[in-house]
Design a protein around this motif. Sequence first.
Motif, PDB file in Angstrom:
ATOM      1  N   ASP A  38       0.933  -1.276   0.017  1.00 25.32           N
ATOM      2  CA  ASP A  38       0.064   0.004   0.129  1.00 25.32           C
ATOM      3  C   ASP A  38       0.885   1.501   0.014  1.00 25.32           C
ATOM      4  OD1 ASP A  38      -2.671   1.320   0.267  1.00 25.32           O
ATOM      5  OD2 ASP A  38      -1.742   2.115   2.076  1.00 25.32           O
ATOM      6  N   GLU A  39       1.954   1.082   0.737  1.00 21.95           N
ATOM      7  CA  GLU A  39       3.020   2.641   0.770  1.00 21.95           C
ATOM      8  C   GLU A  39       3.420   2.709  -0.619  1.00 21.95           C
ATOM      9  OE1 GLU A  39       4.723   2.661   5.241  1.00 21.95           O
ATOM     10  OE2 GLU A  39       5.430   1.239   4.155  1.00 21.95           O
ATOM     11  N   GLN A  69       0.757   4.042  -3.051  1.00 21.24           N
ATOM     12  CA  GLN A  69       0.347   5.490  -2.599  1.00 21.24           C
ATOM     13  C   GLN A  69       1.417   6.342  -3.024  1.00 21.24           C
ATOM     14  OE1 GLN A  69      -2.785   6.805  -1.656  1.00 21.24           O
ATOM     15  NE2 GLN A  69      -3.401   4.592  -1.742  1.00 21.24           N
ATOM     16  N   LYS A  93       1.367   6.822  -6.789  1.00 16.27           N
ATOM     17  CA  LYS A  93       0.145   7.565  -7.062  1.00 16.27           C
ATOM     18  C   LYS A  93       0.621   9.200  -7.001  1.00 16.27           C
ATOM     19  CE  LYS A  93      -3.687   4.737  -6.269  1.00 16.27           C
ATOM     20  NZ  LYS A  93      -5.032   4.401  -5.453  1.00 16.27           N
TER      21      LYS A  93
END
Length: 412
Positions: free
Chosen positions: A337-338, A341, A344
């Motif tokens: 997830d890190e 993100q 992005k």
Amino acid sequence: MATTIEYIETNGLKVPVIFEEDKRLPLVTMQFVFQNSGSITDTTKAGLAKFSAKLMGEGTKKLGSSAFAESLESKAIHISSSAGKETFVMEVGCLKEEFSEALRKFSSLLKDPNFSDEAISKIKTTTIGALSSKANDFDYVASNELKAVLFKGTPLANPASGTIESVKSIELNDVQAFVKEHLVSSRLIVVVGGDIDVNKAKDEITKIIKTMPKGKMTSLPYYDVNQKVSESILKRDTKQAYVYFGSPYNIKYNSDDYYKARVATFILGTGGFGSRLMEEIRVKKGLAYSAYARVSVSKSSSHMTGYLQTKLDSLGEAQKTVVEVVAEFVENGVTKDELQQTKKFLLGSEPLRVETMSQRLNRTFMEFYKGQELGHSVKELELIKELKLKDLNEFIKSHREILEMSFAIVTK
């Protein structure tokens, strides 16, 4: 129009010209960037490069500071000088129709700087005054102390603006020697942008280069971070503790893995809220308003640094938390997830980094300066987009040297 690399061939040199035409406003900007000429060359007197830049802002000896400034103001011409770590930059900005006149003024400044005792005395007074006022800027104090710890015995250990003692020691002949050695065509990269034809720009700039001393290009030294981990604590009358930390980062400016370092450091401490340091130190423990870490990778050095402010009575816990967060980061890497993100953000914010002509010119300059092909930054984004979690975590675990943290702390 895309930014391009042109060349001016004169005096046995091939001087690169980074150029972008932009007709949206009738303005032109130009920079003469002298390589290997910044504060890293301050081997004997700290602050000499920045002092010399200020001298080049004092007009010509013929007209003096005030009259030269008035002659520029009457034509809406701007000329300034600055010294970075590795480069010395002289910049010209003007209306399109005043470009030729602006370059005549610029040429006169290069030929006849205001080498006078009066100018030297003025710069000493203002610089010493500014340094004196920073004595109670504890971020400045701690930051400089960290440099002294990390790069002990090298020019990078010194404050870029010098110390009160080193500035007092600078004499007119020191500045003259600096200008003679560094403001030469063999070190020159020209950056030009605005509402002007590239051939006209090159013709005008060639006239200036022909009148400049050729001088010689020297190799840029590389300084490793001090291998000895240490801690320096400065006692001041403060209500907060200022914690600065740094460590080696074994990666070169032209490494194929640099994009991985960019992603990793963003997750660790550059990304603000959501970064590991901010999450642990501010959000979870409330030890500081902010906490950051970033990597500085240049031709002359490579290291990681970070900082935070905390209450006096929570200094020990904050320092311990920094060490623990970095250790956990190296040991276990980042999460899926890190990484997503971060991708992005870096990919989504890219348009904001190339909105203006000056941003695009600077990006192309950095690509050229680092020996990269044009468009390298775009390719780097593609690499970030395709970066796999496994590869990033292997990269993070391979850089255990960031655990070798030294601290510079200002406390009561």
